[in-house]
Design an enzyme around this catalytic site. Sequence first.
Site, PDB file in Angstrom:
ATOM      1  CB  THR A 172      18.453  11.124   3.887  1.00 31.08           C
ATOM      2  OG1 THR A 172      18.457  10.064   2.898  1.00 31.08           O
ATOM      3  CG2 THR A 172      19.826  11.789   3.877  1.00 31.08           C
ATOM      4  CD  GLU A 173      17.292   5.682   5.544  1.00 32.56           C
ATOM      5  OE1 GLU A 173      17.887   4.686   5.122  1.00 32.56           O
ATOM      6  OE2 GLU A 173      17.885   6.636   6.112  1.00 32.56           O
TER       7      GLU A 173
END
Length: 260
Positions: free
Chosen positions: A134-135
């Site tokens: 999810t960076e």
Amino acid sequence: MNDVVRITRESSVLTITINRPERRNALNETVAQGIARGLDEAEADRQVRAVVLTGAGDKAFCAGGDLQLNADGTPFTIAADDPRHYVAQLFRRIQACRLPIIARVNGHALAGGFGLVCACDLAVACEDALIGVTEVKVGIFPMMILPLLMRVVPDRTLMEMCLTGETMTAGEAAQQRLVNYAVPASELDAKLDWLVARVTSKSPTGIRLGKQSLAKMREMNFDHALEYAQFMLANMTRTMDAREGFTAFAEKRAPVWTGE
């Protein structure tokens, strides 16, 4: 033993548990050092034949890095020219481990947590656990875990995961072989025990040398890998386990492994 990482052994299996359920078992330097210490203990104990890595509770396996904002608003400090960052050191330690490592994915495995799953050799997950990187949603890219993701995740799936930051369930991940098995939470430990038994009943010497060889071959071109494979196979046939394996096969009985 540090209380944020529990290390326990039952029979031939050593279990490393990230014990920070209040922080969704997030990864920090203390956790990384605890996992590495567990691997050290496992390899120092000749009775251990497999390692299980899991998280405490039923919410998260590991939600990734424990991000705490610095005074200037950045989430963490990392030196571009320093290869000794604790995450890199942990992944190198996992890579070097000659025992099979099985991830027990008891809950969500996100960002660096999914990197840990990919670093393990096998993975059994709760089917409704969320998996993803999810960076990009916070303005960065999963750089530190990309080498691990590239080994496990097909390229198109990898790009979609990295570019969108969207998650999938472990059930969906199992369909793409990102984890080996995804089962209902009530069946997680039974499936884990089944898989562990299949691994620990095999030659510990063959597995140790095989894992070592595979790690080396990943760094080689095709011709060098073939040459190295021939060298290692010749050495493996001289081990006591190999001799026992061939003898047991000829005698139509189960082998008795000595790990030598």
